[in-house]
Design an enzyme around this catalytic site. Structure first.
Site, PDB file in Angstrom:
ATOM      1  N   CYS A  30       0.833  -1.215   0.000  1.00  0.00           N
ATOM      2  CA  CYS A  30       0.000   0.000   0.000  1.00  0.00           C
ATOM      3  C   CYS A  30       0.864   1.261   0.000  1.00  0.00           C
ATOM      4  CB  CYS A  30      -0.929  -0.020   1.214  1.00  0.00           C
ATOM      5  SG  CYS A  30      -1.731   1.557   1.562  1.00  0.00           S
ATOM      6  N   GLY A  31       0.689   2.101  -0.998  1.00  0.00           N
ATOM      7  CA  GLY A  31       1.478   3.319  -1.094  1.00  0.00           C
ATOM      8  C   GLY A  31       1.245   4.266   0.061  1.00  0.00           C
ATOM      9  N   HIS A  32       0.007   4.355   0.540  1.00  0.00           N
ATOM     10  CA  HIS A  32      -0.293   5.267   1.644  1.00  0.00           C
ATOM     11  C   HIS A  32       0.322   4.765   2.947  1.00  0.00           C
ATOM     12  CE1 HIS A  32      -2.828   7.527  -1.004  1.00  0.00           C
ATOM     13  NE2 HIS A  32      -3.485   6.446  -1.317  1.00  0.00           N
ATOM     14  N   CYS A  33       0.409   3.449   3.093  1.00  0.00           N
ATOM     15  CA  CYS A  33       1.086   2.881   4.261  1.00  0.00           C
ATOM     16  C   CYS A  33       2.572   3.225   4.215  1.00  0.00           C
ATOM     17  CB  CYS A  33       0.905   1.370   4.303  1.00  0.00           C
ATOM     18  SG  CYS A  33      -0.822   0.825   4.348  1.00  0.00           S
TER      19      CYS A  33
END
Length: 563
Positions: free
Chosen positions: A101-104
């Protein structure tokens, strides 16, 4: 609905957020869309491209025990040590994440910094993380449906964890944790204590109540727990009421900028509407003209104000800074209806300028965006004054303004090659030529799937170069826009038939043979391809990975005559 979350972008939110972080999302395969309007979370599920049929790697899996390991002061939890972590830590904030996950990944450094600082300052407050993509049992127990999700566990209670609602920055996480675990908003019982509280904070929110045990005061206290962007206090002291000229129960926001304070009076029934107070704080805790930066971005993204005025100014040019000062009167006039946002072209991420079709030489200039309609409006640099800005704002509010669509200049050799090069300025004249069947690829230069398609598209152009009634074309949709076609995924391919027939969204396989059969059939997909799964072949919503069939949620097809 896919567009609500990405523009809810808040529209400026994801416009600017995506411009500043889309490169990472493109590389990591993350998406910012989820079922709730949160531009910082990715839907839970398998990693992009994961079919579930891949062979596991040969590397031996480390045995999971009740021992708790740490990475940068963040405890690493799984099903075997989760209960132990809860029992040993009074306040435990847990991030449920997915490695892909990029946001993670964006949250990771801020989360680690907050973990280290809290460990040193407040040993009872610890941070942990769970790979929820692997730990499905824990993910199901705590209803994890997007990544990342943060939950606070207090005194080992795993039945009622508290959802994290603060800002995802080191300061935001620390402030939220301390507020959630502390005594709550302080009570100001004297004019001196109120003055000290106000002076010590850039934005201070005080609830003035006749009775601190009232329902309104209780609602204010609860609201303060979740609003980590401002400092809160309460008072029922007549001395404090008198000093700040408060006549009845109110919420007053004190700030060290603009007009210094804003008042929100409670209705006659004395009830406090938390939603309205939160909106009041959100609007008034920001400057009239908000500098766009990391600290202000989340407040901009989450604002309930749906019209955003972007002022592109070069702060090194004195004449432009004076225009900025003059614009404050316009911002004051439309306060609560529009957010005015300063973007300094001398110190801004280039992708932000590219998205809006603005160069540093264009400053000073303005772009106004509606998050509801996604429409943009502009004023040319030559005509930009505080008066013309006020006029544009009023026209947008009244619904009479003419939208702006960015476009590159038409290349001199746009029609020389086998693939015609279209931009916003010539798209309509070429695509809607009633004597031509026009096949257009809408692409973005950074899109990997567009890059993979480039050679095939060039060969397609060469193959049909001798057909007078067929044009193969392409347009960089990240730098050009059109009134009739909203491009929400890359690559997106459209067929514009001759004779004013219905425009067709191409959904078939992306290879030379299928393209050719489609064109030879007059814009009809071969029967065996119509219901086929074209696979995970696109970069998704202007920078977010999704399956191709999901990208078909575009505006309803229209005919050339209608457009």
């Amino acid at each position: 609905m896919r567009t609500a979350t990405l523009l809810s972008m808040a529209l400026l939110g994801l416009l600017l957020l995506r411009a500043s972080c889309n490169q990472e999302d493109q590389e990591t395969g993350s998406s910012s869309e989820k079922q709730t309007e949160t531009p910082e979370e990715t839907p839970a599920g398998d990693a992009p491209g994961d079919t579930g049929n891949e062979e596991p790697e040969d590397a031996p899996e480390k045995e999971k025990t009740t021992e708790i390991e740490e990475e940068k002061d963040v405890m690493v939890l799984h099903v075997n040590n989760f209960a132990r972590a809860l029992s040993e830590n009074q306040y435990l904030l847990v991030e449920f994440y997915a490695p892909w996950c990029g946001h993670c990944q964006q949250l990771e450094p801020a989360y680690a910094e907050a973990a280290g600082r809290l460990r040193a300052e407040e040993p009872a407050m610890r941070l942990a993380k769970v790979d929820a993509a692997e730990e499905r049992e824990l993910a199901e127990e705590f209803h994890i449906d997007s990544f990342p999700q943060l939950k606070l566990f207090i005194d080992g209670d795993r039945k009622q964890p508290v959802d994290f609602t603060g800002q995802r920055s080191p300061e935001g996480i620390i402030t939220w944790m301390k507020r959630r675990t502390g005594p709550g908003a302080p009570v100001l019982d004297s004019a001196d204590s109120a003055a000290r509280f106000i002076d010590s904070h850039n934005v201070a929110v005080i609830g003035f109540f006749d009775d601190l045990e009232s329902e309104a005061a209780a609602a204010f206290r609860q609201m303060a727990l979740d609003q980590s962007g401002s400092e809160f206090a309460l008072s029922a002291s007549p001395e404090v009421f008198q000093k700040y000229e408060v006549k009845s129960s109110s919420v007053v926001l004190f700030k060290k900028f603009d007009d210094g304070r804003a008042d929100f009076g409670l209705p006659d029934d004395g009830k406090l509407d938390k939603g309205k107070v939160i909106d009041f704080i959100a609007v008034n805790s920001l400057e009239l003209i908000i500098p766009f930066n990391q600290k202000t971005s989340q407040k901009i993204f989450t604002s309930s104000v749906r019209l955003h005025v972007l002022l592109f100014i070069n702060s090194t040019v004195e004449s432009q800074t004076s225009l900025l000062d003059e614009s404050k009167t316009v911002a004051q006039k439309f306060k609560g209806k529009m957010l005015f946002i300063l973007i300094d072209v001398s110190d801004v991420i280039p992708e932000v300028l590219t998205y809006f079709g603005v160069s540093t030489s264009d400053a000073p200039t303005v772009r106004l965006i509606s998050m509801e309609t996604k429409k943009k409006y502009a004023i040319s640099t030559d005509n930009l004054t505080s008066g013309s800005l006020a006029a544009l704002c009023q026209e947008v509010v009244d619904g009479t303004a003419k939208p702006y669509y960015k476009s590159q200049d038409v290349p001199e050799d746009w029609n020389k090659g086998p693939v015609k090069v279209l931009v916003g300025k010539n798209l309509e004249s070429v695509a809607f030529d009633p004597t031509k069947n026009v096949f257009v690829e809408f692409y973005a230069p950074w899109c990997t799937h567009c890059q993979q398609l480039a050679d095939i598209w060039e060969k397609l152009g060469e193959k049909y170069a001798g057909h007078d009634d067929i044009i193969i074309a392409k347009m960089d949709a990240s730098a050009n826009e059109a009134a009739f076609s909203e491009i929400e995924s890359y690559p997106q391919i459209k067929y514009f038939p001759a004779g004013g027939k219905e425009v067709v969204d191409y959904l078939g396989e992306r290879n030379l043979e299928t393209f050719s059969r489609f064109l030879d059939a007059g814009g009809v997909l071969p029967e065996e391809e119509e219901d086929g799964d074209v696979g995970d072949e696109e970069d998704g919503e202007a920078g977010d990975d999704e399956e191709t069939n999901k990208s078909t949620e575009v505006p309803t097809n229209k005919t050339k005559d209608e457009l």
